[in-house]
Design a protein around this motif. Structure first.
Motif, PDB file in Angstrom:
ATOM      1  N   ASP A 162       0.854  -1.181   0.000  1.00 54.61           N
ATOM      2  CA  ASP A 162       0.000   0.000   0.000  1.00 54.61           C
ATOM      3  C   ASP A 162       0.899   1.243   0.000  1.00 54.61           C
ATOM      4  OD1 ASP A 162       0.951   0.054   2.590  1.00 54.61           O
ATOM      5  OD2 ASP A 162      -1.007   0.002   3.556  1.00 54.61           O
ATOM      6  N   LYS A 163       0.462   2.340   0.519  1.00 53.96           N
ATOM      7  CA  LYS A 163       1.233   3.593   0.517  1.00 53.96           C
ATOM      8  C   LYS A 163       2.191   3.725   1.711  1.00 53.96           C
ATOM      9  CE  LYS A 163      -0.710   5.382  -3.125  1.00 53.96           C
ATOM     10  NZ  LYS A 163       0.028   5.549  -4.352  1.00 53.96           N
ATOM     11  N   THR A 164       2.390   2.654   2.460  1.00 48.31           N
ATOM     12  CA  THR A 164       3.259   2.700   3.633  1.00 48.31           C
ATOM     13  C   THR A 164       4.674   3.147   3.276  1.00 48.31           C
ATOM     14  OG1 THR A 164       1.970   1.008   4.772  1.00 48.31           O
ATOM     15  CG2 THR A 164       4.244   1.290   5.487  1.00 48.31           C
ATOM     16  N   LYS A 165       5.229   2.620   2.212  1.00 47.37           N
ATOM     17  CA  LYS A 165       6.594   2.966   1.810  1.00 47.37           C
ATOM     18  C   LYS A 165       6.716   4.459   1.522  1.00 47.37           C
ATOM     19  CE  LYS A 165      10.226   1.888  -1.508  1.00 47.37           C
ATOM     20  NZ  LYS A 165      10.596   1.153  -2.723  1.00 47.37           N
ATOM     21  N   GLU A 166       5.724   5.033   0.851  1.00 47.92           N
ATOM     22  CA  GLU A 166       5.745   6.456   0.533  1.00 47.92           C
ATOM     23  C   GLU A 166       5.654   7.310   1.801  1.00 47.92           C
ATOM     24  OE1 GLU A 166       3.996   4.145  -1.072  1.00 47.92           O
ATOM     25  OE2 GLU A 166       4.564   4.335  -3.178  1.00 47.92           O
ATOM     26  N   ILE A 167       4.832   6.891   2.745  1.00 54.21           N
ATOM     27  CA  ILE A 167       4.722   7.614   4.021  1.00 54.21           C
ATOM     28  C   ILE A 167       6.072   7.604   4.722  1.00 54.21           C
ATOM     29  CG2 ILE A 167       3.680   7.572   6.331  1.00 54.21           C
ATOM     30  CD1 ILE A 167       1.145   6.374   4.948  1.00 54.21           C
ATOM     31  N   LEU A 168       6.713   6.441   4.787  1.00 52.00           N
ATOM     32  CA  LEU A 168       8.023   6.338   5.421  1.00 52.00           C
ATOM     33  C   LEU A 168       9.037   7.232   4.729  1.00 52.00           C
ATOM     34  CD1 LEU A 168      10.045   5.119   7.393  1.00 52.00           C
ATOM     35  CD2 LEU A 168      10.199   3.112   5.886  1.00 52.00           C
ATOM     36  N   GLU A 169       9.080   7.211   3.417  1.00 53.62           N
ATOM     37  CA  GLU A 169      10.040   8.032   2.680  1.00 53.62           C
ATOM     38  C   GLU A 169       9.817   9.519   2.917  1.00 53.62           C
ATOM     39  OE1 GLU A 169       9.530   6.526  -1.296  1.00 53.62           O
ATOM     40  OE2 GLU A 169      10.930   4.864  -0.943  1.00 53.62           O
ATOM     41  N   ASP A 170       8.557   9.958   2.985  1.00 50.34           N
ATOM     42  CA  ASP A 170       8.251  11.362   3.272  1.00 50.34           C
ATOM     43  C   ASP A 170       8.774  11.765   4.648  1.00 50.34           C
ATOM     44  OD1 ASP A 170       7.017  11.703   0.824  1.00 50.34           O
ATOM     45  OD2 ASP A 170       4.970  11.537   1.615  1.00 50.34           O
ATOM     46  N   PHE A 171       8.562  10.921   5.643  1.00 50.21           N
ATOM     47  CA  PHE A 171       9.043  11.222   6.995  1.00 50.21           C
ATOM     48  C   PHE A 171      10.573  11.201   7.058  1.00 50.21           C
ATOM     49  CE2 PHE A 171       4.739  10.918   8.383  1.00 50.21           C
ATOM     50  CZ  PHE A 171       4.683  11.583   9.599  1.00 50.21           C
ATOM     51  N   GLU A 172      11.200  10.284   6.347  1.00 47.60           N
ATOM     52  CA  GLU A 172      12.672  10.252   6.320  1.00 47.60           C
ATOM     53  C   GLU A 172      13.237  11.537   5.733  1.00 47.60           C
ATOM     54  OE1 GLU A 172      14.756   6.120   5.743  1.00 47.60           O
ATOM     55  OE2 GLU A 172      13.085   6.295   4.324  1.00 47.60           O
ATOM     56  N   LYS A 173      12.587  12.083   4.707  1.00 48.95           N
ATOM     57  CA  LYS A 173      13.036  13.338   4.094  1.00 48.95           C
ATOM     58  C   LYS A 173      12.877  14.510   5.063  1.00 48.95           C
ATOM     59  CE  LYS A 173      12.102  11.943  -0.629  1.00 48.95           C
ATOM     60  NZ  LYS A 173      11.147  12.045  -1.743  1.00 48.95           N
ATOM     61  N   GLN A 174      11.779  14.509   5.812  1.00 57.69           N
ATOM     62  CA  GLN A 174      11.516  15.598   6.759  1.00 57.69           C
ATOM     63  C   GLN A 174      12.406  15.522   7.996  1.00 57.69           C
ATOM     64  OE1 GLN A 174       7.289  16.411   7.674  1.00 57.69           O
ATOM     65  NE2 GLN A 174       6.837  14.983   6.004  1.00 57.69           N
ATOM     66  N   PHE A 175      12.749  14.301   8.424  1.00 52.91           N
ATOM     67  CA  PHE A 175      13.500  14.094   9.665  1.00 52.91           C
ATOM     68  C   PHE A 175      14.674  13.139   9.420  1.00 52.91           C
ATOM     69  CE2 PHE A 175       9.017  14.835  10.603  1.00 52.91           C
ATOM     70  CZ  PHE A 175       9.091  15.925  11.445  1.00 52.91           C
ATOM     71  N   PRO A 176      15.611  13.525   8.549  1.00 52.60           N
ATOM     72  CA  PRO A 176      16.683  12.599   8.158  1.00 52.60           C
ATOM     73  C   PRO A 176      17.629  12.200   9.286  1.00 52.60           C
ATOM     74  CG  PRO A 176      17.151  14.803   7.349  1.00 52.60           C
ATOM     75  CD  PRO A 176      15.762  14.827   7.922  1.00 52.60           C
ATOM     76  N   ASP A 177      17.741  13.019  10.307  1.00 50.97           N
ATOM     77  CA  ASP A 177      18.633  12.690  11.423  1.00 50.97           C
ATOM     78  C   ASP A 177      17.969  11.810  12.465  1.00 50.97           C
ATOM     79  OD1 ASP A 177      20.655  14.188  10.293  1.00 50.97           O
ATOM     80  OD2 ASP A 177      20.056  16.018  11.347  1.00 50.97           O
ATOM     81  N   GLN A 178      16.656  11.686  12.386  1.00 55.02           N
ATOM     82  CA  GLN A 178      15.945  10.969  13.430  1.00 55.02           C
ATOM     83  C   GLN A 178      15.248   9.691  12.961  1.00 55.02           C
ATOM     84  OE1 GLN A 178      13.525  13.601  15.725  1.00 55.02           O
ATOM     85  NE2 GLN A 178      13.785  12.348  17.521  1.00 55.02           N
ATOM     86  N   ILE A 179      14.752   9.685  11.734  1.00 55.42           N
ATOM     87  CA  ILE A 179      14.027   8.515  11.230  1.00 55.42           C
ATOM     88  C   ILE A 179      14.883   7.783  10.205  1.00 55.42           C
ATOM     89  CG2 ILE A 179      12.010   7.689   9.968  1.00 55.42           C
ATOM     90  CD1 ILE A 179      10.438   9.985  11.165  1.00 55.42           C
ATOM     91  N   HIS A 180      15.044   6.482  10.434  1.00 55.94           N
ATOM     92  CA  HIS A 180      15.809   5.635   9.530  1.00 55.94           C
ATOM     93  C   HIS A 180      14.918   4.471   9.119  1.00 55.94           C
ATOM     94  CE1 HIS A 180      19.227   7.970  10.830  1.00 55.94           C
ATOM     95  NE2 HIS A 180      18.858   7.721  12.073  1.00 55.94           N
ATOM     96  N   GLY A 181      14.688   4.352   7.817  1.00 53.53           N
ATOM     97  CA  GLY A 181      13.823   3.303   7.310  1.00 53.53           C
ATOM     98  C   GLY A 181      14.593   2.232   6.568  1.00 53.53           C
ATOM     99  N   ILE A 182      14.095   1.030   6.676  1.00 49.29           N
ATOM    100  CA  ILE A 182      14.656  -0.119   5.976  1.00 49.29           C
ATOM    101  C   ILE A 182      13.499  -0.793   5.251  1.00 49.29           C
ATOM    102  CG2 ILE A 182      15.775  -2.368   6.220  1.00 49.29           C
ATOM    103  CD1 ILE A 182      16.893  -1.239   8.942  1.00 49.29           C
ATOM    104  N   ASN A 183      13.635  -0.974   3.953  1.00 48.29           N
ATOM    105  CA  ASN A 183      12.628  -1.686   3.171  1.00 48.29           C
ATOM    106  C   ASN A 183      13.148  -3.084   2.884  1.00 48.29           C
ATOM    107  OD1 ASN A 183      10.548   0.419   2.606  1.00 48.29           O
ATOM    108  ND2 ASN A 183      12.322   1.454   1.748  1.00 48.29           N
TER     109      ASN A 183
END
Length: 110
Positions: free
Chosen positions: A43-64
């Motif tokens: 679903d759109k989960t990956k896009e939500i994660l990527e948006d948050f990673e862009k906004q908070f690059p020092d705090q949010i780290h995503g792994i797909n």
């Protein structure tokens, strides 16, 4: 003391953003990160994660990763975290804004 809020997520676009927002809203003044494993969501989960990673690059780290199930996602979170205090948060749950402060205090007292 560094802490990690660990969030496994799979196809949870309905609640995932609120979960991330609650993790970001912590009053804890120390160093902490939010580590997310997207377990092959379609679903759109990956896009939500990527948006948050862009906004908070020092705090949010995503792994797909390819979908392997909840246990696989949680094991990956444990492997990737380098913090002293690990806090699990499901993608459809919210953390009280003072939760991390209280959790870290308990670890420091013990």
């Amino acid at each position: 003391m560094k802490a990690t809020i660990m969030i496994p997520v799979y196809n949870d676009k309905r609640f995932f953003q609120s979960s991330l927002e609650s993790a970001l809203a912590q009053t804890y003044k120390g160093d902490y990160e939010i580590l997310v494993v997207n377990d092959g969501s379609t679903d759109k989960t990956k896009e939500i994660l990527e948006d948050f990673e862009k906004q908070f690059p020092d705090q949010i780290h995503g792994i797909n990763q390819i979908h392997g199930g909840g246990g696989t996602a949680r094991n990956r979170l444990l492997e990737e975290s380098r913090s002293e205090v690990l806090v699990g948060l499901d993608s459809d749950d919210l953390l009280h804004e003072e939760a991390l402060t209280h959790i870290v205090n308990i670890f420091e007292e013990d």
